[in-house]
Each structure stands twice: as C-alpha cells, then as structure tokens.
Design a protein around this motif. Structure first.
Motif, PDB file in Angstrom:
ATOM      1  N   ALA A  82      39.661  45.741  39.545  1.00  0.00           N
ATOM      2  CA  ALA A  82      39.870  46.536  38.724  1.00  0.00           C
ATOM      3  C   ALA A  82      41.116  46.160  38.280  1.00  0.00           C
ATOM      4  N   PRO A  83      41.427  46.838  37.593  1.00  0.00           N
ATOM      5  CA  PRO A  83      42.668  46.470  36.280  1.00  0.00           C
ATOM      6  C   PRO A  83      43.760  45.743  36.942  1.00  0.00           C
ATOM      7  N   GLY A  84      44.153  44.123  36.942  1.00  0.00           N
ATOM      8  CA  GLY A  84      44.959  43.698  37.328  1.00  0.00           C
ATOM      9  C   GLY A  84      45.191  43.120  39.008  1.00  0.00           C
ATOM     10  N   TYR A  94      31.985  47.324  38.198  1.00  0.00           N
ATOM     11  CA  TYR A  94      31.570  46.476  38.995  1.00  0.00           C
ATOM     12  C   TYR A  94      30.230  45.726  38.254  1.00  0.00           C
ATOM     13  N   TYR A  95      30.394  44.980  39.259  1.00  0.00           N
ATOM     14  CA  TYR A  95      29.629  43.579  39.392  1.00  0.00           C
ATOM     15  C   TYR A  95      28.365  43.116  40.156  1.00  0.00           C
ATOM     16  N   GLN A 148      31.187  49.802  33.756  1.00  0.00           N
ATOM     17  CA  GLN A 148      33.134  49.872  33.998  1.00  0.00           C
ATOM     18  C   GLN A 148      32.432  51.225  34.520  1.00  0.00           C
ATOM     19  N   VAL A 149      32.704  51.509  35.230  1.00  0.00           N
ATOM     20  CA  VAL A 149      33.148  52.903  35.732  1.00  0.00           C
ATOM     21  C   VAL A 149      34.805  53.941  35.508  1.00  0.00           C
ATOM     22  N   THR A 150      35.190  54.725  35.001  1.00  0.00           N
ATOM     23  CA  THR A 150      36.121  55.172  35.100  1.00  0.00           C
ATOM     24  C   THR A 150      36.208  56.539  35.578  1.00  0.00           C
TER      25      THR A 150
END
Length: 124
Positions: free
Chosen positions: A39-41, A95-96, A119-121
């Motif tokens: 997730a961001p950050g 997601y990796y 990317q999943v948003t």
C-alpha cells in the motif's frame, strides 16, 4: 525469467477481482508461488502462497481467516491466480507475484523472482 501480473484495476467496495501472473523462463512447477501487496507509504506484505502442486496454500495475517482471498495455480499454463472478493478500501495496493524455490515461503527474502506488480484500487 519473467512474471507478468495482470488483472488489477478500480473496483467498488464489496466488488471482486482476479489477478493473474504468467510465469516464463523457469519451471514454475517446482516453485512456491506467492502474492504480496504494498500500500502507499507502507512496507510490502505477504498475502498468500501456494505450494508446487497447489494442494497447500498459506495466507498472510492481512487476509488469513477472512476467506476473501484465494490463491490457485495452473502449472500447465504456468499461471498463478489470486481471486479476491468482498474487497475493501484497505485492500488498495500494488499486488506483486513472486516465485520461491523454498518450501512454504512467506517472507520476501525467500523469493527469487518478482513480477512488476499490478495496481488494485478499491474505491467508490
């Protein structure tokens, strides 16, 4: 060696997505395959993994016991999947997919190969 993740996108809360990861350049049949998310950050975290045959699966703390995420693999297609249902905004992340030659790998440093991420948003 290449791991090509796909299937991410924008989805509303409560929605579903299935991620795919196509492997090439190595014999996926002899690798534990896993999914991580970042997730961001925040730091990258383990989501789930599946054993060589797919008979055993392992979930990370963020999804364990919830039954919302299911990992599976198709060795004939050299592809691993992550089915996600009842998605929540806190599932938003990149997601990796990754491959590990170690049995029952859940830590990042146990994975040998990594994909580029999808990317999943989750947002309304």
């Amino acid at each position: 060696v290449q791991l090509q993740a796909s299937g991410g996108g924008l989805v509303q809360p409560g929605g579903s997505l299935t991620l795919s990861c196509a492997a090439s350049g190595f014999n996926m049949n002899t690798y534990t395959m896993g999914w991580f998310r970042q997730a961001p950050g925040k730091e990258r975290k383990f989501v789930a993994a599946t054993s060589w045959t797919g008979r055993r699966t392992y979930g990370g703390d963020s999804v364990k016991g919830q039954g919302r995420f299911t990992i599976s693999r198709d060795n004939a297609k050299s592809t691993v999947y992550l089915q996600m249902i009842s998605l929540k905004p806190e599932d938003t992340a990149v997601y990796y997919c990754a491959a590990s030659s170690t049995y029952r790998s859940t830590a990042m440093d146990e994975y040998d190969y990594w994909g580029q991420g999808t990317q999943v948003t989750v947002s309304s």
